[in-house]
Design a protein around this motif. Structure first.
Motif, PDB file in Angstrom:
ATOM      1  N   ALA A 353       0.828  -1.208   0.000  1.00  0.00           N
ATOM      2  CA  ALA A 353       0.000   0.000   0.000  1.00  0.00           C
ATOM      3  C   ALA A 353       0.862   1.257   0.000  1.00  0.00           C
ATOM      4  O   ALA A 353       0.554   2.234  -0.694  1.00  0.00           O
ATOM      5  CB  ALA A 353      -0.929  -0.003   1.212  1.00  0.00           C
ATOM      6  N   GLN A 354       1.955   1.236   0.741  1.00  0.00           N
ATOM      7  CA  GLN A 354       2.847   2.396   0.748  1.00  0.00           C
ATOM      8  C   GLN A 354       3.553   2.546  -0.595  1.00  0.00           C
ATOM      9  O   GLN A 354       3.835   3.663  -1.027  1.00  0.00           O
ATOM     10  CB  GLN A 354       3.867   2.261   1.878  1.00  0.00           C
ATOM     11  N   GLY A 394       5.605   7.687   3.977  1.00  0.00           N
ATOM     12  CA  GLY A 394       5.892   7.341   5.364  1.00  0.00           C
ATOM     13  C   GLY A 394       7.094   6.452   5.560  1.00  0.00           C
ATOM     14  O   GLY A 394       7.297   5.934   6.665  1.00  0.00           O
ATOM     15  N   VAL A 395       7.907   6.265   4.526  1.00  0.00           N
ATOM     16  CA  VAL A 395       9.117   5.442   4.639  1.00  0.00           C
ATOM     17  C   VAL A 395      10.299   6.317   4.250  1.00  0.00           C
ATOM     18  O   VAL A 395      10.386   6.773   3.104  1.00  0.00           O
ATOM     19  CB  VAL A 395       9.045   4.200   3.738  1.00  0.00           C
ATOM     20  N   TRP A 396      11.212   6.526   5.205  1.00  0.00           N
ATOM     21  CA  TRP A 396      12.369   7.367   4.911  1.00  0.00           C
ATOM     22  C   TRP A 396      13.421   6.563   4.172  1.00  0.00           C
ATOM     23  O   TRP A 396      13.760   5.437   4.571  1.00  0.00           O
ATOM     24  CB  TRP A 396      12.963   7.924   6.197  1.00  0.00           C
ATOM     25  N   ILE A 397      13.941   7.125   3.075  1.00  0.00           N
ATOM     26  CA  ILE A 397      15.087   6.542   2.394  1.00  0.00           C
ATOM     27  C   ILE A 397      16.102   7.649   2.147  1.00  0.00           C
ATOM     28  O   ILE A 397      15.775   8.835   2.208  1.00  0.00           O
ATOM     29  CB  ILE A 397      14.702   5.853   1.066  1.00  0.00           C
ATOM     30  N   PRO A 418       4.333  -2.112  -7.869  1.00  0.00           N
ATOM     31  CA  PRO A 418       4.357  -0.648  -7.994  1.00  0.00           C
ATOM     32  C   PRO A 418       4.993   0.011  -6.770  1.00  0.00           C
ATOM     33  O   PRO A 418       4.711  -0.343  -5.631  1.00  0.00           O
ATOM     34  CB  PRO A 418       2.872  -0.289  -8.120  1.00  0.00           C
ATOM     35  N   GLY A 419       5.870   0.949  -7.048  1.00  0.00           N
ATOM     36  CA  GLY A 419       6.591   1.646  -5.990  1.00  0.00           C
ATOM     37  C   GLY A 419       8.014   1.184  -5.835  1.00  0.00           C
ATOM     38  O   GLY A 419       8.837   1.896  -5.247  1.00  0.00           O
ATOM     39  N   ASP A 420       8.333  -0.025  -6.343  1.00  0.00           N
ATOM     40  CA  ASP A 420       9.725  -0.479  -6.278  1.00  0.00           C
ATOM     41  C   ASP A 420      10.604   0.411  -7.149  1.00  0.00           C
ATOM     42  O   ASP A 420      10.120   1.097  -8.056  1.00  0.00           O
ATOM     43  CB  ASP A 420       9.831  -1.936  -6.734  1.00  0.00           C
ATOM     44  N   TYR A 469      19.288  -6.177  -9.127  1.00  0.00           N
ATOM     45  CA  TYR A 469      18.008  -6.276  -8.420  1.00  0.00           C
ATOM     46  C   TYR A 469      17.292  -4.935  -8.440  1.00  0.00           C
ATOM     47  O   TYR A 469      17.929  -3.877  -8.544  1.00  0.00           O
ATOM     48  CB  TYR A 469      18.217  -6.699  -6.967  1.00  0.00           C
ATOM     49  N   ALA A 470      15.987  -5.011  -8.295  1.00  0.00           N
ATOM     50  CA  ALA A 470      15.199  -3.819  -8.025  1.00  0.00           C
ATOM     51  C   ALA A 470      15.287  -3.511  -6.538  1.00  0.00           C
ATOM     52  O   ALA A 470      15.674  -4.366  -5.715  1.00  0.00           O
ATOM     53  CB  ALA A 470      13.753  -4.021  -8.446  1.00  0.00           C
ATOM     54  N   GLY A 471      14.917  -2.296  -6.132  1.00  0.00           N
ATOM     55  CA  GLY A 471      14.974  -1.905  -4.739  1.00  0.00           C
ATOM     56  C   GLY A 471      13.579  -1.760  -4.148  1.00  0.00           C
ATOM     57  O   GLY A 471      12.669  -1.262  -4.809  1.00  0.00           O
ATOM     58  N   ARG A 472      13.423  -2.211  -2.914  1.00  0.00           N
ATOM     59  CA  ARG A 472      12.147  -2.056  -2.210  1.00  0.00           C
ATOM     60  C   ARG A 472      12.401  -1.387  -0.862  1.00  0.00           C
ATOM     61  O   ARG A 472      12.939  -2.003   0.052  1.00  0.00           O
ATOM     62  CB  ARG A 472      11.470  -3.415  -2.006  1.00  0.00           C
ATOM     63  N   PRO A 473      12.051  -0.105  -0.727  1.00  0.00           N
ATOM     64  CA  PRO A 473      12.282   0.602   0.540  1.00  0.00           C
ATOM     65  C   PRO A 473      11.499  -0.032   1.692  1.00  0.00           C
ATOM     66  O   PRO A 473      10.522  -0.719   1.480  1.00  0.00           O
ATOM     67  CB  PRO A 473      11.796   2.018   0.241  1.00  0.00           C
TER      68      PRO A 473
END
Length: 473
Positions: A353-354, A394-397, A418-420, A469-473
């Motif tokens: 959801a994020q 809401g996720v700090w990177i 979606p979002g990755d 690889y793809a990244g997922r926060p």
């Protein structure tokens, strides 16, 4: 068209260029001046284009496109270098401010200690004036108790002075150390500022070079399309369309091959071990399940196993039980939905959801101008867009693409959602060469802030030069 006519046309065009560079002055006297470097280069380019055949013209168009691709990669690399330099400068500024604050506190403590020491000395001076010196204590005492009490008061004064001296020495040393740290932090800030300015200048030069290369490429392409139209007796517009169609097929084939390589590499790496949690584990579990028990038989195998042992009396015969009928097969239960596997490495905290929320935020910025080191004031660079999107969810990177890749969770490309984040690098085995990052939008699309001159956009995923690889926060 006959070769002689084509050669005559090129020769005539070159002569026109040279004549246009020859001024005519009053009196009818024409002074011959040599053509400029640009005129000569244009004439040579026209002659080279006229000498190409169809295959050569298409090869040159491919070379131009590759040159522009390398120039664009150089711009993105320089942009990320600048983003990192800005982050280093910001960290240096914070360090300088903190060091200055510590130095100020230490200086205030030193001033306070100096005041305490002065008060202690004043107390000692007043004591001596009031007859608390060693000789005064003895000669002026009426009783032994007076001497004892007076000595105790003197010792208290001495302890206060000694304590004030020790504290003043400590805070003075702390103040000197704090001031030295501030001086070092200020020097580091100056170095970071110079590095940021140099990185920005490099990035601007790369962008200017790309702009110049693009303009030159457009001119050369025009000549090549004209040449192809002459060779095929068609129009320039038709040749442009033919080339666009040909290039679309070339790019589609290259991207398909690059996607296959990326998915194969990330899937093979991501499914190794138990950390992936993929369906392969379920298959393995099924294979490793208990085998059905085989019926035991006495027969000759038992006799061979007991060969050589002493004979024993035969046991009493027992009645053989009839085997129970097999139970009626039950319908296979519906398998539970496969859980989402964890990232293969790194730390992934964001939910699906994020991820959708981060994507929606990024899509809301489509059409925003690219800005060097931009965080939304008013534009964005690539990592400014991705960090802003996930921070909004809401996720700090971290701020830069290279530091992002080192800290986010890693997922295989066939499991992206979606979002990755998709990272691009000059050397896909070295995260320090990452130059670009985009947000996966699903359906083979992504949202990105590509480079100066191109606004934030949603575009098909490019698979060439992606990280493993793809990244997922």
């Amino acid at each position: 068209m006959p070769r002689t006519r084509r050669a005559a046309r090129v020769t005539s065009w070159t002569v026109v260029v040279l004549l246009a560079c020859t001024p005519v002055v009053a009196g009818g006297v024409a002074w011959a001046e040599p053509p400029s470097d640009d005129d000569v280069a244009a004439a040579h380019a026209a002659a080279d284009a006229a000498a190409l055949d169809v295959t050569g013209a298409q090869a040159r168009l491919d070379a131009i496109r590759a040159e522009l691709g390398r120039a664009e990669a150089a711009v993105q690399t320089a942009a990320e270098d600048y983003a990192e330099a800005r982050e280093a400068l910001a960290a240096a500024k914070r360090g300088t401010a903190e060091a200055r604050e510590r130095a100020d506190r230490a200086q205030q403590a030193e001033d306070d200690a100096r005041g305490t020491l002065a008060e202690a000395y004043r107390t000692t001076a007043r004591a001596n004036e009031n007859g608390l010196g060693p000789l005064d204590v003895v000669t002026g005492a009426r009783e032994v108790g007076d001497v004892v009490s007076t000595e105790a008061a003197q010792r208290a004064v001495d302890r206060k002075v000694a304590g004030a001296l020790a504290r003043q020495a400590d805070v003075r040393s702390a103040a000197r150390n704090a001031d030295a740290r501030w001086q070092a932090a200020r020097a580091a800030q100056q170095e970071a500022s110079a590095a940021a300015e140099a990185a920005f200048a490099t990035a601007r030069r790369a962008a200017d070079d790309l702009t110049a290369r693009t303009a030159a490429a457009e001119d050369e392409r025009d000549r090549l399309f004209t040449r192809l139209a002459d060779l095929r007796s068609t129009s320039v517009e038709l040749e442009r369309q033919r080339e666009a169609d040909r290039q679309e097929k070339v790019v589609a084939a290259r991207e398909a091959a690059a996607r296959d390589r990326a998915e194969d590499a990330s899937s093979s790496g991501g499914s190794s071990g138990a950390s992936d949690g993929t369906a392969d584990g379920a298959d393995a579990a099924g294979k490793a399940g208990p085998e059905p028990e085989r019926p035991r038989s006495g027969g000759t195998d038992g006799a061979r196993a007991d060969a050589g042992r002493a004979a024993e009396p035969d046991p009493q015969p027992t009645r053989t039980r009839e085997p129970a009928p097999d139970p009626a097969p039950r319908p296979d239960p519906k398998p539970d939905p496969r859980p989402e596997p964890p990232p293969v490495s790194g730390v992934g905290q964001g939910s699906a959801a994020q991820g959708r929320e981060a994507l929606a935020w990024a899509r809301s910025k489509i059409g925003t101008a690219y800005q060097w080191g931009g965080d939304g004031n008013p534009g964005y660079d690539c990592s400014g867009l991705t960090s802003g999107a996930w921070n909004a969810a809401g996720v700090w990177i971290t701020r830069t693409s290279r530091s992002q890749y080192l800290t986010v969770g890693k997922v295989s490309y066939d499991r992206m959602r979606p979002g990755d984040l998709i990272y691009y690098a000059n050397d896909t085995s070295d995260p320090s060469t990452i130059r670009h990052v985009a947000i996966y939008a699903g359906g083979g699309m992504m949202v990105e802030a590509p480079r100066p001159g191109i606004d934030v956009r949603e575009t098909p995923v490019r698979w060439d030069e992606v990280m493993p690889y793809a990244g997922r926060p």
